[in-house]
Design a protein around this motif. Structure first.
Motif, PDB file in Angstrom:
ATOM      1  N   LYS A 223      33.491  -5.894 161.783  1.00  0.00           N
ATOM      2  CA  LYS A 223      31.977  -5.245 161.990  1.00  0.00           C
ATOM      3  C   LYS A 223      31.653  -4.576 163.173  1.00  0.00           C
ATOM      4  O   LYS A 223      30.540  -4.691 163.678  1.00  0.00           O
ATOM      5  CB  LYS A 223      31.075  -6.697 161.767  1.00  0.00           C
ATOM      6  CG  LYS A 223      31.543  -7.296 160.372  1.00  0.00           C
ATOM      7  CD  LYS A 223      31.368  -6.440 159.162  1.00  0.00           C
ATOM      8  CE  LYS A 223      31.568  -6.945 157.990  1.00  0.00           C
ATOM      9  NZ  LYS A 223      32.021  -6.402 156.648  1.00  0.00           N
ATOM     10  N   ALA A 224      32.604  -3.763 163.806  1.00  0.00           N
ATOM     11  CA  ALA A 224      32.241  -3.142 164.871  1.00  0.00           C
ATOM     12  C   ALA A 224      31.796  -1.681 164.679  1.00  0.00           C
ATOM     13  O   ALA A 224      31.792  -1.439 163.497  1.00  0.00           O
ATOM     14  CB  ALA A 224      33.704  -3.298 165.896  1.00  0.00           C
ATOM     15  N   ARG A 225      31.803  -0.981 165.594  1.00  0.00           N
ATOM     16  CA  ARG A 225      31.371   0.551 165.595  1.00  0.00           C
ATOM     17  C   ARG A 225      32.567   1.371 166.213  1.00  0.00           C
ATOM     18  O   ARG A 225      31.993   2.553 166.920  1.00  0.00           O
ATOM     19  CB  ARG A 225      29.911   0.499 165.907  1.00  0.00           C
ATOM     20  CG  ARG A 225      28.779  -0.122 165.124  1.00  0.00           C
ATOM     21  CD  ARG A 225      27.552   0.112 165.615  1.00  0.00           C
ATOM     22  NE  ARG A 225      26.509  -0.746 165.035  1.00  0.00           N
ATOM     23  CZ  ARG A 225      26.373  -1.976 165.509  1.00  0.00           C
ATOM     24  NH1 ARG A 225      26.981  -2.650 166.207  1.00  0.00           N
ATOM     25  NH2 ARG A 225      25.460  -2.631 164.661  1.00  0.00           N
ATOM     26  N   ALA A 226      33.589   1.195 166.116  1.00  0.00           N
ATOM     27  CA  ALA A 226      34.667   1.974 166.895  1.00  0.00           C
ATOM     28  C   ALA A 226      34.565   3.296 166.156  1.00  0.00           C
ATOM     29  O   ALA A 226      34.438   3.426 164.951  1.00  0.00           O
ATOM     30  CB  ALA A 226      36.039   1.360 166.686  1.00  0.00           C
ATOM     31  N   TYR A 227      34.853   4.378 166.838  1.00  0.00           N
ATOM     32  CA  TYR A 227      34.846   5.830 166.143  1.00  0.00           C
ATOM     33  C   TYR A 227      35.868   5.759 165.174  1.00  0.00           C
ATOM     34  O   TYR A 227      37.186   5.519 165.532  1.00  0.00           O
ATOM     35  CB  TYR A 227      35.094   6.653 167.423  1.00  0.00           C
ATOM     36  CG  TYR A 227      35.193   8.203 166.725  1.00  0.00           C
ATOM     37  CD1 TYR A 227      33.933   8.725 166.421  1.00  0.00           C
ATOM     38  CD2 TYR A 227      36.303   8.998 166.918  1.00  0.00           C
ATOM     39  CE1 TYR A 227      33.780   9.998 165.925  1.00  0.00           C
ATOM     40  CE2 TYR A 227      36.251  10.389 166.348  1.00  0.00           C
ATOM     41  CZ  TYR A 227      34.848  10.903 165.763  1.00  0.00           C
ATOM     42  OH  TYR A 227      34.902  12.017 165.395  1.00  0.00           O
ATOM     43  N   ALA A 228      35.724   6.397 164.089  1.00  0.00           N
ATOM     44  CA  ALA A 228      36.407   6.688 163.021  1.00  0.00           C
ATOM     45  C   ALA A 228      36.062   7.717 162.445  1.00  0.00           C
ATOM     46  O   ALA A 228      34.975   8.179 162.040  1.00  0.00           O
ATOM     47  CB  ALA A 228      36.569   5.324 161.803  1.00  0.00           C
ATOM     48  N   ALA A 229      36.999   8.646 162.242  1.00  0.00           N
ATOM     49  CA  ALA A 229      36.920   9.944 161.336  1.00  0.00           C
ATOM     50  C   ALA A 229      37.918  10.297 160.493  1.00  0.00           C
ATOM     51  O   ALA A 229      39.155   9.828 160.868  1.00  0.00           O
ATOM     52  CB  ALA A 229      36.443  10.921 162.385  1.00  0.00           C
ATOM     53  N   ASP A 230      37.857  11.253 159.610  1.00  0.00           N
ATOM     54  CA  ASP A 230      39.007  11.700 158.870  1.00  0.00           C
ATOM     55  C   ASP A 230      39.684  12.899 159.579  1.00  0.00           C
ATOM     56  O   ASP A 230      39.384  14.021 159.088  1.00  0.00           O
ATOM     57  CB  ASP A 230      38.654  12.311 157.367  1.00  0.00           C
ATOM     58  CG  ASP A 230      39.722  12.421 156.607  1.00  0.00           C
ATOM     59  OD1 ASP A 230      40.886  12.240 156.943  1.00  0.00           O
ATOM     60  OD2 ASP A 230      39.439  13.246 155.333  1.00  0.00           O
ATOM     61  N   GLN A 231      40.428  12.490 160.589  1.00  0.00           N
ATOM     62  CA  GLN A 231      41.140  13.519 161.443  1.00  0.00           C
ATOM     63  C   GLN A 231      42.257  12.902 162.289  1.00  0.00           C
ATOM     64  O   GLN A 231      42.190  11.750 162.323  1.00  0.00           O
ATOM     65  CB  GLN A 231      40.019  14.140 162.550  1.00  0.00           C
ATOM     66  CG  GLN A 231      39.474  13.112 163.317  1.00  0.00           C
ATOM     67  CD  GLN A 231      38.270  13.862 164.075  1.00  0.00           C
ATOM     68  OE1 GLN A 231      37.971  13.468 165.232  1.00  0.00           O
ATOM     69  NE2 GLN A 231      37.615  14.773 163.559  1.00  0.00           N
ATOM     70  N   LEU A 232      43.199  13.668 162.799  1.00  0.00           N
ATOM     71  CA  LEU A 232      44.312  13.014 163.415  1.00  0.00           C
ATOM     72  C   LEU A 232      43.746  12.725 164.842  1.00  0.00           C
ATOM     73  O   LEU A 232      43.087  13.387 165.478  1.00  0.00           O
ATOM     74  CB  LEU A 232      45.458  13.971 163.545  1.00  0.00           C
ATOM     75  CG  LEU A 232      45.908  14.911 162.322  1.00  0.00           C
ATOM     76  CD1 LEU A 232      47.079  15.654 162.676  1.00  0.00           C
ATOM     77  CD2 LEU A 232      46.178  13.466 161.226  1.00  0.00           C
ATOM     78  N   PHE A 233      44.419  11.301 165.160  1.00  0.00           N
ATOM     79  CA  PHE A 233      44.136  10.923 166.605  1.00  0.00           C
ATOM     80  C   PHE A 233      42.685  10.888 166.756  1.00  0.00           C
ATOM     81  O   PHE A 233      42.123  11.213 167.916  1.00  0.00           O
ATOM     82  CB  PHE A 233      44.675  11.855 167.618  1.00  0.00           C
ATOM     83  CG  PHE A 233      46.222  11.952 167.653  1.00  0.00           C
ATOM     84  CD1 PHE A 233      47.028  10.884 167.565  1.00  0.00           C
ATOM     85  CD2 PHE A 233      46.745  13.317 167.556  1.00  0.00           C
ATOM     86  CE1 PHE A 233      48.627  11.164 167.300  1.00  0.00           C
ATOM     87  CE2 PHE A 233      48.203  13.398 167.121  1.00  0.00           C
ATOM     88  CZ  PHE A 233      48.967  12.179 167.295  1.00  0.00           C
ATOM     89  N   ALA A 234      41.874  10.183 165.922  1.00  0.00           N
ATOM     90  CA  ALA A 234      40.415  10.004 166.048  1.00  0.00           C
ATOM     91  C   ALA A 234      40.484   8.962 167.242  1.00  0.00           C
ATOM     92  O   ALA A 234      39.321   9.007 167.746  1.00  0.00           O
ATOM     93  CB  ALA A 234      39.689   9.423 164.823  1.00  0.00           C
ATOM     94  N   THR A 235      41.379   7.818 167.342  1.00  0.00           N
ATOM     95  CA  THR A 235      41.356   6.954 168.309  1.00  0.00           C
ATOM     96  C   THR A 235      42.342   7.204 169.267  1.00  0.00           C
ATOM     97  O   THR A 235      43.487   7.076 169.096  1.00  0.00           O
ATOM     98  CB  THR A 235      41.478   5.541 167.706  1.00  0.00           C
ATOM     99  OG1 THR A 235      40.203   5.643 166.798  1.00  0.00           O
ATOM    100  CG2 THR A 235      41.323   4.532 168.756  1.00  0.00           C
ATOM    101  N   LEU A 236      41.997   7.026 170.633  1.00  0.00           N
ATOM    102  CA  LEU A 236      43.166   7.055 171.559  1.00  0.00           C
ATOM    103  C   LEU A 236      43.424   5.845 172.387  1.00  0.00           C
ATOM    104  O   LEU A 236      44.092   5.562 172.838  1.00  0.00           O
ATOM    105  CB  LEU A 236      42.999   8.280 172.537  1.00  0.00           C
ATOM    106  CG  LEU A 236      43.283   9.671 171.855  1.00  0.00           C
ATOM    107  CD1 LEU A 236      43.188  10.893 172.833  1.00  0.00           C
ATOM    108  CD2 LEU A 236      44.675   9.956 171.141  1.00  0.00           C
ATOM    109  N   ASP A 237      41.849   5.344 172.745  1.00  0.00           N
ATOM    110  CA  ASP A 237      42.041   4.160 173.738  1.00  0.00           C
ATOM    111  C   ASP A 237      41.872   2.957 172.977  1.00  0.00           C
ATOM    112  O   ASP A 237      41.196   3.003 171.765  1.00  0.00           O
ATOM    113  CB  ASP A 237      40.591   4.446 174.383  1.00  0.00           C
ATOM    114  CG  ASP A 237      40.469   5.701 175.384  1.00  0.00           C
ATOM    115  OD1 ASP A 237      41.757   5.865 175.979  1.00  0.00           O
ATOM    116  OD2 ASP A 237      39.803   6.375 175.145  1.00  0.00           O
ATOM    117  N   THR A 238      42.812   1.885 173.296  1.00  0.00           N
ATOM    118  CA  THR A 238      42.854   0.634 172.643  1.00  0.00           C
ATOM    119  C   THR A 238      41.494  -0.143 172.882  1.00  0.00           C
ATOM    120  O   THR A 238      40.674   0.088 173.848  1.00  0.00           O
ATOM    121  CB  THR A 238      43.874  -0.167 173.368  1.00  0.00           C
ATOM    122  OG1 THR A 238      45.101   0.469 173.200  1.00  0.00           O
ATOM    123  CG2 THR A 238      43.992  -1.648 172.698  1.00  0.00           C
TER     124      THR A 238
END
Length: 394
Positions: A223-238
């Protein structure tokens, strides 16, 4: 060609080039390279693919195909050419002279995206190191201005030191400084990991091909709000959060890591070693797969290759086939949980949809079962200092 939207017209346009050398994973329609280009802020003007037995030593694609690309660039107004494969410095220089346009490859494109997306201090350092290491290989004989002498009285550099030698030395010093700063970050991470181990924390890491839905699954679980999107490499930082598993009576640490990709540049694997170390040190890997992607089996093998590279090949895994809601009706599974053969080992597999929530209760039950198998419950344990996003579901 379809008409471009107003937003696309403002973007610099590029021509995508791919060469089929007979490899099984060749993307003939250059779909992934197109997604990478769009993620980096380019509009795709056109695509060119060809077959060769081996790369042309001078121009990679040969003089005839290079001339075809040049004419296509002139007719479409493209401002750059992107190759799906890595180019040598000499090939890149020769192509730029032949095409009279900037030429870059998949490696630099991925580096550009990482530089745009990195947010944390560690992520920025890792990208900086990877880019410096890449640039250090591009100095040799690429720019004519680097050939002039710059040594002498009142000049920076030693007597007779050429500009290329000076630039190489400056980049070498920058690489050394960046590595030293990253080493400090690694030590901080190691201290944090030892603290978790002393608390007998059970560590789970999400890994998977980029855009498989790892961050969406992470958000759904904790139930977090980490950035998520329909694109490549939306998340870089752990990102790490506490996940409470009611059936196990305890909380575990859940980490969302950077997505993997086919032919991930080795410089990035080395530079992101500190971030990817979360996966190598985990008790369990949740290998997230985009079940709706026709190439998902090849993507699984790409991820397995990177896991072996970072020393996480032997960490126990559970395959999470995500995007159940986007699968074709003919490919839907009969059961949400089964077993799949992976590198000669039987691995648990479960189908979920992070978007609709289907299969999530079964996934939580499976995780609780895995935790209890290796960390038997000593009695009810509640997570410490839970915020609203980490409290157990009712």
């Amino acid at each position: 060609m379809n008409a471009s939207s107003p937003s696309q017209e403002k973007r610099p346009s590029v021509i995508l080039v791919g060469v089929d050398f007979g490899h099984a994973h060749f993307d003939g329609e250059l779909l992934e390279l197109g997604l990478l280009a769009q993620t980096a802020g380019f509009a795709v003007a056109d695509r060119v693919s060809c077959k060769r037995r081996a790369p042309d030593p001078a121009l990679f694609v040969g003089s005839g195909k290079a001339e075809e690309i040049k004419m296509l660039a002139q007719s479409t107004g493209a401002s750059e050419v992107l190759f799906d494969q890595s180019l040598s410095p000499a090939q890149q220089r020769n192509l730029e002279r032949a095409l009279d346009l900037p030429v870059n490859d998949r490696t630099l494109l991925i580096l550009q995206i990482f530089a745009q997306r990195a947010r944390s201090h560690e992520g920025k350092l890792q990208v900086e190191l990877a880019k410096l290491q890449y640039l250090s290989t591009r100095l040799v004989r690429r720019w004519s201005h680097l050939e002039r002498q710059s040594g002498g009285i009142g000049m920076r550099g030693g007597p007779g030191e050429t500009q290329i030698e000076l630039d190489r030395r400056m980049i070498g010093e920058s690489i050394k400084r960046t590595k030293e700063r990253l080493e400090k970050v690694k030590k901080q991470r190691a201290t944090q990991r030892r603290q978790r181990e002393r608390r007998d924390a059970y560590m789970i890491s999400l890994v998977g091909y980029t855009n498989a839905g790892k961050s969406s699954l992470f958000n759904s679980l904790v139930k977090a709000r980490a950035y998520a999107a329909d694109q490549l490499f939306a998340t870089l930082d752990t990102t790490t959060r506490q996940l409470y598993l009611g059936e196990a009576g305890r909380s575990v640490s859940l980490s969302d890591t950077v997505g993997f990709i086919r032919d991930l540049p080795h410089g990035l694997v080395d530079a992101f070693a500190a971030t990817l170390q979360e996966a190598a040190d985990a008790d369990l890997l949740l290998h997230v797969v985009d079940a709706s992607n026709p190439a998902h089996l090849e993507q699984i093998q790409s991820v397995q290759g990177v896991l072996r590279d970072i020393g996480a090949g032997d960490v126990p895994q559970v395959l999470i086939f995500n995007k159940l809601d986007a699968m074709e009706p003919s490919t839907l599974p009969r059961e949400l949980s089964d077993v799949m053969e992976l590198d000669g080992v039987s691995v648990s597999r479960t189908f979920v949809s992070a978007h609709t929530g289907q299969g999530m209760p079964e996934l939580r039950a499976l995780l609780a079962q895995r935790v209890l198998a290796t960390h038997p419950n000593q009695g009810p344990e509640l997570p410490v200092a839970l915020d609203e996003s980490e409290k157990p579901l009712p």
